[in-house]
Design a protein around this motif. Structure first.
Motif, PDB file in Angstrom:
ATOM      1  N   GLU A  45     -10.464  -1.639   4.990  1.00 38.52           N
ATOM      2  CA  GLU A  45      -9.874  -2.915   5.383  1.00 38.52           C
ATOM      3  C   GLU A  45      -9.451  -2.831   6.846  1.00 38.52           C
ATOM      4  N   ILE A  46      -9.697  -3.892   7.596  1.00 35.92           N
ATOM      5  CA  ILE A  46      -9.361  -3.913   9.014  1.00 35.92           C
ATOM      6  C   ILE A  46      -7.860  -3.718   9.200  1.00 35.92           C
ATOM      7  N   GLY A  47      -7.494  -2.715  10.019  1.00 33.70           N
ATOM      8  CA  GLY A  47      -6.093  -2.522  10.377  1.00 33.70           C
ATOM      9  C   GLY A  47      -5.216  -1.907   9.319  1.00 33.70           C
ATOM     10  N   LYS A  48      -5.790  -1.358   8.260  1.00 24.85           N
ATOM     11  CA  LYS A  48      -4.988  -0.731   7.214  1.00 24.85           C
ATOM     12  C   LYS A  48      -4.368   0.559   7.742  1.00 24.85           C
ATOM     13  N   HIS A  49      -3.083   0.774   7.450  1.00 25.00           N
ATOM     14  CA  HIS A  49      -2.405   1.971   7.935  1.00 25.00           C
ATOM     15  C   HIS A  49      -2.956   3.209   7.230  1.00 25.00           C
ATOM     16  N   LEU A  50      -3.137   4.284   7.995  1.00 29.15           N
ATOM     17  CA  LEU A  50      -3.737   5.500   7.432  1.00 29.15           C
ATOM     18  C   LEU A  50      -2.857   6.152   6.375  1.00 29.15           C
ATOM     19  N   ASP A  51      -1.536   5.907   6.428  1.00 26.83           N
ATOM     20  CA  ASP A  51      -0.653   6.488   5.413  1.00 26.83           C
ATOM     21  C   ASP A  51      -0.927   5.934   4.019  1.00 26.83           C
TER      22      ASP A  51
END
Length: 501
Positions: A45-51
């Protein structure tokens, strides 16, 4: 499909670039917006946080975000480096940070200003630690109306999804803040008293969701490409301009090497505090203040043991106040000794502290560009000259003393661990390189609307535009400033047609 024209071109896909896109869309629904990102799309997903990714996927995404070091696994910390850090000495492993790359050409050693950067869709917005504190009064821009700034900060909270108290009812953390308040609250205004650190979190029964730039962009990620498009693995080599007007950008594919031009009604350079000045310089836009007054929050770390019973789930914050007695912003949180790189004997509840020290912005501290040597994107490479001066040294020593005071207020320092200043650059809060000013007098790069002096349609964004002395995490501040610049672009509604391109 190769895009040849857009009403707005945004260079950089991090929090401020995403804010420009979102607010322009809100106020100018018909705008055709093109966003350019030198790095790849690393999450489904665009811009999903890696955490929010499983461990293996997060590691893979970090490796792909390392720009010229893409795919390179950095050497792990050695026992010698760990012992040096414990003793308060230089730990070279802190200049090898997974997910980032060392952007400047300086040798990464004890004296270097570490210019870290990330290159992926979402930029640092998919790797940030999610802290959302508001700046103190003196940290804000003095020539922007106080009410306007406050409203912009409230909007920033909405865009980032700031949660003022993500873990209510954490008894251990509440007791910690009670004890700290007895020492640090007297004389402070209510908004600068000891409090939970606001975080860009959604807490669910399954766990924590950390917000990335997906939260800022919202439904824009589902728009048709003719209205909003993100071009990953595409570098901007030059902002095209003529007689004080930005006319477009020159782009290059990082995979095929193909280059082309895109005409634009407005250009926004939101490429971070190092690469934003680099792009302006490479484009022949070189105001006297460009790249100058670079500064970063000096970061002091301290581990200690507390008798307060855990878990200490909630992060606590001692805000900066507007005098020289406390030019610090302090975060305090529970720590797991199992996460140390080597086994350590820890008896009791372990707590970690990060104390951010305000730096002294000075024009002689600056980015130095090299026209003869190009970097991985084909732009002038750069080094950073930013030695510590006496003002910095005094604040750093004050900060170490405050860290010790906090440790003894809540417990006792962890045996065998010194109070240590982390190598310069590790706070990732580089500021001042495109600083905002009240007048075009050679000491600033842009006006209060983030427009580069001499241009009506070229804006800059990010930590680099901050002109004040700060110690507070700048993310809500720069998102607020970006929203102001975006409103100005939407008001102007400068369009460009495909025929003109």
């Amino acid at each position: 499909m190769t895009t040849r024209a857009a009403d707005v071109v945004i260079v950089g896909s991090g929090p401020t670039g995403s804010t420009y896109a979102r607010i322009i869309r809100r106020d100018w629904p018909e705008a055709r917006i093109l966003m350019v990102e030198a790095g790849p799309k690393t999450t489904p997903e665009i811009g999903k946080h890696l955490d929010n990714l499983p461990d293996a996927d997060r590691t893979e995404a970090q490796l792909r975000a390392q720009g010229p070091k893409r795919g390179v696994t950095y050497a792990p910390i050695t026992r010698e480096e760990w012992e040096a850090r414990k003793a308060g000495k230089h730990d070279a492993s802190l200049q090898r940070r997974p997910g980032l790359f060392f952007a400047n050409t300086d040798t990464p050693d004890e004296t270097a200003f570490a210019g870290f950067a990330a290159a992926s869709v979402g930029g640092m917005g998919v790797q940030w630690t999610s802290g959302c504190p508001h700046p103190s009064k003196s940290e804000r821009v003095p020539f922007i109306d106080e009410a306007e700034m406050e409203a912009a900060l409230q909007l920033a909270d909405e865009l980032l999804g700031s949660n003022k108290n993500p873990f209510p009812g954490c008894k251990g953390s509440e007791e910690m803040r009670r004890r700290l308040g007895e020492v640090f609250n007297p004389g402070r205004p209510d908004d600068r008293k000891v409090q939970p650190m606001p975080l860009a979190y959604t807490v669910t029964e399954e766990g924590v969701i950390t917000h990335g730039t997906d939260h800022i962009l919202g439904e824009m990620v589902n728009e048709p490409e003719e209205m909003f498009r993100i071009l990953p693995e595409t570098a901007c080599r030059r902002v095209l301009h003529e007689n004080g007007t930005a006319t477009g950008v020159e782009l290059v594919s990082m995979t095929s090497g193909e280059s082309w031009q895109v005409r634009a009604g407005t250009v926004v350079v939101a490429a971070d505090s190092l690469h934003g000045p680099q792009l302006l310089y490479g484009s022949g836009i070189r105001p006297e203040a460009l790249g100058r007054t670079i500064n970063d929050h000096y970061l002091i770390n301290r581990f200690f043991i507390t008798d307060i019973e855990g878990p200490l789930t909630s992060m606590s914050w001692i805000p900066r106040v507007d005098n020289e007695d406390f030019p610090f912003s302090v975060t305090i949180h529970g720590n797991d000794p199992a996460k140390f790189p080597f086994p350590e004997q820890v008896e009791g509840t372990l707590v970690g502290m990060g104390l951010f020290v305000a730096a002294d912005p000075r024009p002689e501290n600056r980015i130095i560009f090299d026209d003869e040597t190009l970097d991985w994107k084909g732009l002038p490479s750069f080094s950073i000259h930013a030695p510590i001066n006496e003002v910095d040294e005094k604040r750093i020593e004050m900060g170490k003393a405050v860290a010790e005071k906090i440790a003894t207020t809540l417990g006792r320092p962890l045996d065998g661990f010194a109070t240590v200043r982390i190598p310069t650059g590790n706070s990732l809060h580089y500021q001042g390189t495109m600083r905002m000013g009240e007048a075009d007098d050679g000491t600033s790069v842009c006006d209060r609307h983030s427009r580069v002096w001499g241009f009506e349609n070229l804006h800059v964004a990010g930590n680099g535009i901050i002109p004040t002395v700060t110690a507070t995490n700048p993310t809500p501040f720069i998102v607020a400033l970006a929203s102001m610049g975006a409103r100005k672009i939407a008001e102007a509604r400068r369009t460009v047609t495909e025929a003109a391109a």
